[in-house]
Scaffold this motif. Structure first.
Motif, PDB file in Angstrom:
ATOM      1  N   ASP A  56      23.042 -14.365 -47.832  1.00 35.42           N
ATOM      2  CA  ASP A  56      24.500 -14.294 -47.928  1.00 35.42           C
ATOM      3  C   ASP A  56      24.931 -13.840 -49.316  1.00 35.42           C
ATOM      4  O   ASP A  56      25.920 -13.098 -49.461  1.00 35.42           O
ATOM      5  CB  ASP A  56      25.146 -15.633 -47.543  1.00 35.42           C
ATOM      6  CG  ASP A  56      24.791 -16.765 -48.498  1.00 35.42           C
ATOM      7  OD1 ASP A  56      23.672 -16.752 -49.066  1.00 35.42           O
ATOM      8  OD2 ASP A  56      25.619 -17.676 -48.670  1.00 35.42           O
ATOM      9  N   GLN A  57      24.182 -14.235 -50.334  1.00 36.45           N
ATOM     10  CA  GLN A  57      24.523 -13.799 -51.683  1.00 36.45           C
ATOM     11  C   GLN A  57      24.191 -12.328 -51.899  1.00 36.45           C
ATOM     12  O   GLN A  57      24.896 -11.627 -52.639  1.00 36.45           O
ATOM     13  CB  GLN A  57      23.813 -14.681 -52.712  1.00 36.45           C
ATOM     14  CG  GLN A  57      24.345 -16.107 -52.724  1.00 36.45           C
ATOM     15  CD  GLN A  57      23.696 -16.981 -53.774  1.00 36.45           C
ATOM     16  OE1 GLN A  57      22.621 -16.665 -54.296  1.00 36.45           O
ATOM     17  NE2 GLN A  57      24.329 -18.092 -54.092  1.00 36.45           N
ATOM     18  N   THR A  58      23.128 -11.855 -51.246  1.00 42.11           N
ATOM     19  CA  THR A  58      22.818 -10.427 -51.310  1.00 42.11           C
ATOM     20  C   THR A  58      23.953  -9.616 -50.696  1.00 42.11           C
ATOM     21  O   THR A  58      24.390  -8.602 -51.254  1.00 42.11           O
ATOM     22  CB  THR A  58      21.496 -10.125 -50.576  1.00 42.11           C
ATOM     23  OG1 THR A  58      20.428 -10.835 -51.208  1.00 42.11           O
ATOM     24  CG2 THR A  58      21.192  -8.635 -50.601  1.00 42.11           C
ATOM     25  N   MET A  59      24.450 -10.067 -49.542  1.00 46.41           N
ATOM     26  CA  MET A  59      25.562  -9.363 -48.911  1.00 46.41           C
ATOM     27  C   MET A  59      26.826  -9.453 -49.758  1.00 46.41           C
ATOM     28  O   MET A  59      27.635  -8.516 -49.785  1.00 46.41           O
ATOM     29  CB  MET A  59      25.808  -9.925 -47.519  1.00 46.41           C
ATOM     30  CG  MET A  59      24.684  -9.646 -46.524  1.00 46.41           C
ATOM     31  SD  MET A  59      24.290  -7.874 -46.388  1.00 46.41           S
ATOM     32  CE  MET A  59      25.806  -7.233 -45.657  1.00 46.41           C
ATOM     33  N   ALA A  60      27.010 -10.568 -50.449  1.00 44.30           N
ATOM     34  CA  ALA A  60      28.152 -10.683 -51.362  1.00 44.30           C
ATOM     35  C   ALA A  60      28.045  -9.663 -52.493  1.00 44.30           C
ATOM     36  O   ALA A  60      29.057  -9.099 -52.927  1.00 44.30           O
ATOM     37  CB  ALA A  60      28.237 -12.098 -51.924  1.00 44.30           C
ATOM     38  N   SER A  61      26.830  -9.414 -52.966  1.00 39.80           N
ATOM     39  CA  SER A  61      26.632  -8.390 -54.002  1.00 39.80           C
ATOM     40  C   SER A  61      27.011  -7.011 -53.484  1.00 39.80           C
ATOM     41  O   SER A  61      27.655  -6.219 -54.190  1.00 39.80           O
ATOM     42  CB  SER A  61      25.173  -8.391 -54.475  1.00 39.80           C
ATOM     43  OG  SER A  61      24.827  -9.603 -55.093  1.00 39.80           O
ATOM     44  N   VAL A  62      26.605  -6.722 -52.257  1.00 38.86           N
ATOM     45  CA  VAL A  62      26.966  -5.439 -51.648  1.00 38.86           C
ATOM     46  C   VAL A  62      28.481  -5.337 -51.499  1.00 38.86           C
ATOM     47  O   VAL A  62      29.092  -4.287 -51.761  1.00 38.86           O
ATOM     48  CB  VAL A  62      26.264  -5.267 -50.278  1.00 38.86           C
ATOM     49  CG1 VAL A  62      26.777  -4.027 -49.561  1.00 38.86           C
ATOM     50  CG2 VAL A  62      24.744  -5.178 -50.479  1.00 38.86           C
ATOM     51  N   ASN A  63      29.109  -6.434 -51.109  1.00 41.26           N
ATOM     52  CA  ASN A  63      30.560  -6.429 -50.973  1.00 41.26           C
ATOM     53  C   ASN A  63      31.242  -6.141 -52.304  1.00 41.26           C
ATOM     54  O   ASN A  63      32.252  -5.426 -52.359  1.00 41.26           O
ATOM     55  CB  ASN A  63      31.035  -7.768 -50.418  1.00 41.26           C
ATOM     56  CG  ASN A  63      32.515  -7.765 -50.094  1.00 41.26           C
ATOM     57  OD1 ASN A  63      33.005  -6.896 -49.384  1.00 41.26           O
ATOM     58  ND2 ASN A  63      33.242  -8.743 -50.618  1.00 41.26           N
ATOM     59  N   THR A  64      30.687  -6.664 -53.385  1.00 40.46           N
ATOM     60  CA  THR A  64      31.255  -6.385 -54.705  1.00 40.46           C
ATOM     61  C   THR A  64      31.179  -4.897 -55.021  1.00 40.46           C
ATOM     62  O   THR A  64      32.097  -4.338 -55.636  1.00 40.46           O
ATOM     63  CB  THR A  64      30.534  -7.199 -55.789  1.00 40.46           C
ATOM     64  OG1 THR A  64      30.776  -8.592 -55.561  1.00 40.46           O
ATOM     65  CG2 THR A  64      31.042  -6.846 -57.185  1.00 40.46           C
ATOM     66  N   LEU A  65      30.112  -4.228 -54.586  1.00 39.89           N
ATOM     67  CA  LEU A  65      30.032  -2.779 -54.793  1.00 39.89           C
ATOM     68  C   LEU A  65      31.170  -2.064 -54.072  1.00 39.89           C
ATOM     69  O   LEU A  65      31.690  -1.050 -54.558  1.00 39.89           O
ATOM     70  CB  LEU A  65      28.685  -2.245 -54.314  1.00 39.89           C
ATOM     71  CG  LEU A  65      27.447  -2.669 -55.106  1.00 39.89           C
ATOM     72  CD1 LEU A  65      26.196  -2.007 -54.545  1.00 39.89           C
ATOM     73  CD2 LEU A  65      27.587  -2.334 -56.588  1.00 39.89           C
TER      74      LEU A  65
END
Length: 243
Positions: A133-142
């Protein structure tokens, strides 16, 4: 207009890109010292300060970030006390609707503007390992980044780099010698209906990329040293970093 970018240039000893370094709360890689030494501005997002503190034991006074920000639910008390005593700026950003990564980008852009810095890219260390979920949050920040800063943002961790291509034409220079074997193009959030590439072993010609149809993973290069991508929607570029 075609955007020309060398994703791995910040890792080159002779690289000329001016970049900021943003440290997230995940293990720091061996490239940390190189990236730190050349960054024009350094920042930690909350628990990223713990990682910096731990990896620089014995020489911490030589590795001081310009600021640490976040809701401060992750930074350890002794770490917070140390950096505060050293004069580092601690900026509380309690908003729970955005991740510490996103909030750190917001503060970083403000600092860049205040100081009139010339910055070519923002290099983020961490964000691609551990919890999914944190990896996907990083992608969302991009995906959020273009509304925060006009500066390209890349994420580096272990053997992976990710970079969000905006709609249009891109020329990626992949001849630094630091590239690993694999690369990929992944449409996240919405399909990319028209994607054309050159420079890959398996190229696309006006193809549709999207979950439930086709995503380009485990691709590789054709040896030309240049990859071009033409996309009608934001498209995630990922590539291996040679260890």
């Amino acid at each position: 207009m075609e955007r020309v970018f060398t994703p791995l240039e910040p890792l080159l000893p002779t690289g000329s890109l001016k970049y900021c370094l943003l440290i997230l709360n995940q293990p720091l890689d061996k490239c940390f010292h190189h990236l730190w030494s050349k960054a024009v501005l350094k920042a930690c997002a909350d628990g990223g300060a713990n990682r910096l503190y731990d990896i620089t034991q014995g020489q911490r006074e030589s590795f001081l970030p310009e600021f640490i920000n976040g809701d401060f639910d992750s930074i350890r008390p002794e770490v917070r006390e140390f950096y505060a005593a050293q004069g580092c700026e601690l900026i509380s950003t309690p908003d729970q609707d955005h991740t510490d990564f996103t909030k750190c980008l917001q503060v970083l852009q403000r600092k860049i503007e205040e100081r009139g810095l010339q910055v070519d890219v923002i290099v983020t260390l961490g964000g691609l390992a551990g919890r999914f979920d944190q990896t996907m949050a990083s992608v969302n920040t991009l995906f959020q980044a273009p509304s925060i800063t006009p500066i390209p943002v890349i994420i580096l961790q272990e053997s992976s780099l990710v970079y969000l291509l905006q709609p249009g034409k891109h020329r990626l220079l992949v001849d630094t010698g630091l590239e690993g074997d694999w690369c990929g193009l992944i449409a996240v959030g919405e399909p990319c209906k028209h994607v054309t590439t050159t420079g890959l072993k398996w190229n696309l010609t006006n193809d549709l990329l999207g979950f439930g149809t086709l995503i380009s993973t485990s691709n590789t290069y054709d040896g030309s040293g240049v990859v071009t991508v033409d996309t009608d929607r934001p498209l995630l570029w990922t590539m291996a970093v040679r260890q």
